[in-house]
Write a protein that holds these residues in place. Structure first.
Motif, PDB file in Angstrom:
ATOM      1  N   LEU B  56     -38.377  -6.575 -71.439  1.00 35.38           N
ATOM      2  CA  LEU B  56     -38.030  -7.381 -72.654  1.00 35.38           C
ATOM      3  C   LEU B  56     -38.821  -6.857 -74.084  1.00 35.38           C
ATOM      4  CD1 LEU B  56     -37.839 -10.763 -70.589  1.00 35.38           C
ATOM      5  CD2 LEU B  56     -35.872  -9.607 -71.938  1.00 35.38           C
ATOM      6  N   PRO B  57     -37.963  -6.859 -75.092  1.00 33.24           N
ATOM      7  CA  PRO B  57     -38.767  -6.400 -76.274  1.00 33.24           C
ATOM      8  C   PRO B  57     -39.871  -6.949 -76.531  1.00 33.24           C
ATOM      9  CG  PRO B  57     -36.148  -6.844 -76.489  1.00 33.24           C
ATOM     10  CD  PRO B  57     -36.502  -7.431 -75.328  1.00 33.24           C
ATOM     11  N   ALA B  58     -40.001  -8.470 -76.178  1.00 32.54           N
ATOM     12  CA  ALA B  58     -41.315  -8.907 -76.508  1.00 32.54           C
ATOM     13  C   ALA B  58     -42.376  -8.992 -75.666  1.00 32.54           C
ATOM     14  CB  ALA B  58     -41.073 -10.546 -76.913  1.00 32.54           C
ATOM     15  N   GLU B 145     -43.265 -12.135 -71.667  1.00 31.27           N
ATOM     16  CA  GLU B 145     -42.558 -12.202 -72.939  1.00 31.27           C
ATOM     17  C   GLU B 145     -43.096 -13.256 -73.950  1.00 31.27           C
ATOM     18  OE1 GLU B 145     -38.544 -13.849 -72.451  1.00 31.27           O
ATOM     19  OE2 GLU B 145     -37.726 -12.692 -74.075  1.00 31.27           O
TER      20      GLU B 145
END
Lengths: 357, 357
Positions: B56-58, B145
């Motif tokens: 996930l991008p986070a 995340e």
């Protein structure tokens, strides 16, 4: 550069209870993504639904931490505008970080335009309640599939958005910190003065131990002599000593905070004497004993102003302000947040309108 | 713990020309993956086909670089065995790194068993040509995340394998290095003594500038006084001064290399006088001018022994060994690689058999 937009077909439920937003846990419907390769430079700019990335296990940033980031906030005003606070400063600093970490620079103006477009699309995600905001996280990381210790040939630049709660649920709240004598965050010649992910990895252990001791952050000392104050946790720090407001001078290992800079400019605008200079921890102890240490506070994007109510230096636990917020801390907090939420005049042109909502 | 195995249905073509393997660019058919969460601890141990991860991008490691790694090699002997060199040392050091970075410790014995199983499955990938090996890369990174600066609640521990070419295509080759006066890699109280990704991000800029000046690595000085020698590029360093073999003492900012340790043990076994102590750069200059600086070499997993032929200290360019490999460098290289490839007796029990091939 062109910016392609693909809207989500499955919009998520927005948080119903804005008092439970917390920080950095909820993400909006969309994100901005751009790629870098040696042939095309930065290209393939797109706004797409927020979702997982496919990353190869040998992706160099998972091994050698070649990554940098920024943090800023978007605010919803009472008149229904979405505004940013000094965003050009963040993209300028992102490029400083890029250069130090051997990452190709981005086009700052284009990045800001892309962020504005992303905010326009996700504008309904900016929370309404007092003190809440939409946290904006631009970041760049290396993506080459290669285990050599060498700058990557490929990168991704991404911006994600996270609705965030009021940092102080019940108003401004003093925090307790202590002087960290063992661990060191950064030293001149290193990366302490840029926003490299590496600095934060290095800080985790001290932060973790501080929390276990009931303190919210540590006060970092310089890496050379372990004598001079640098910053507090992930914030810059100010001390009101007699008639002077002192903040450590930027000597190569302190992050040049944008809230720090704004606080200095506001204080000077009001006629306070602000001095950026080396500040030894012994000087603080002495000032406290002489009754000249009147206030201490941190500055940063997340909390804006964080008053320091308890400061522990070795065996000496200083109580500052008698549990109350200092006059200067309160004034800075009120004015900075007032400008940020569009409730006060903005004599410096710091607040930038994005769109109406 | 159970270890599930899912074999690939699409085995890749193995590299046909082992002279073109290079380093860290080709990956085998399989990898080991294990997950951590607070409820299950380390669990879900599996060997699966090498391929992309969904991140996930986070994911906190992309932002705050909470990641550590190891590097070791598997060798194919002439008698058709796959062997590892001191692998328990690597997993021990991985846990040192984990502790410093607030990452939950792994079970070292289980990790080694998992690596052996993975090697058995991909044994045909261990190259045959002289000097080649299979590079083994265990690494752990944070996967929660969450954008807070805080140890992650979730992690992945992965081992990937990469067939690697002979480091010196045409025999042992002296390298040129210079003393880095501006950039600093690490300081005591930081993470320099563990294998954190962060250390490598911080080193990239100096390494990049060295290559542009025609040098292969930099010689790092200590972060406090910028006076004492620490390590060279991503290797430890030894100097033969008169009758002494000197290597910088581990004082909190130098990586305790396993090749370093092995070199010290071998040299002492042979009766050389090896001294671990602070070594000032001025002492090196003086020793060179007096004709007592006889040899210099780096030690590391990739190159094993890297003789230093040119050493630049400010304006002084020292030529060492007249373009030839020093006697001690050559002897160490021959003996260490002899043990690693199973061609020499192994009096210390360093070489560990994995399987036949």
């Amino acid at each position: 550069m062109e910016l392609s937009v693909t809207l989500t077909k499955q919009p998520k439920q927005k948080p119903a209870d804005e008092s439970k937003l917390g920080f950095g846990k909820i993400f909006t419907d969309h994100m901005f993504v751009m790629d870098y390769d040696p042939e095309h430079g930065w290209h393939n700019a797109q706004i797409v639904p927020y979702g997982p990335l496919e990353i190869l296990p040998a992706c160099t940033s998972l091994h050698y931490s070649q990554s940098v980031f920024e943090g800023l906030k978007a605010y919803r005003t009472k008149t229904g505008e979405i505004r940013l606070f000094r965003p050009t400063e963040n993209f300028k600093r992102l490029n400083n970080s890029n250069r130090r970490l051997c990452i190709p620079e981005i086009d700052e103006a284009f990045a800001l335009e892309a962020l504005k477009k992303l905010l326009e699309i996700d504008r309904e995600w900016v929370p309404k309640s007092p003190g809440t905001s939409l946290y904006v996280r631009p970041f760049v990381f290396a993506t080459e599939e290669f285990l050599g210790v060498h700058p990557s040939s490929h990168y991704k630049f991404i911006i994600i958005l996270s609705p965030s709660g009021a940092y102080y649920a019940s108003g401004l709240n003093p925090v307790g910190i202590y002087v960290e004598r063992h661990y060191v965050r950064a030293v001149r010649g290193g990366t302490g003065e840029v926003k490299a992910g590496a600095n934060y990895a290095i800080s985790l252990k001290a932060q973790d131990e501080a929390e276990k001791e009931g303190y919210s952050q540590v006060l970092w000392l310089d890496g050379v002599e372990q004598k001079y104050i640098e910053e507090v946790g992930a914030m810059n720090v100010f001390f009101v000593i007699g008639d002077e407001i002192v903040t450590p001078a930027l000597r190569g290992s302190i992050l040049p905070g944008i809230t720090r800079k704004s606080a200095i400019e506001l204080l000077q605008h009001w006629g306070y004497q602000v001095v950026e200079r080396p500040l030894a921890v012994d000087e603080l102890t002495e000032a406290y004993r002489d009754g000249r240490l009147r206030e201490a506070f941190g500055t940063g994007t997340a909390a804006v102003i964080s008053p320091i109510g308890k400061l522990k230096i070795d065996d000496l636990v200083m109580e500052l302000g008698g549990g109350k917020i200092g006059e200067i801390s309160q004034k800075l907090y009120d004015n900075l947040t007032g400008i940020q939420w569009g409730e006060l005049a903005d004599p410096f042109g710091w607040s930038v309108k994005v769109c109406d909502v």
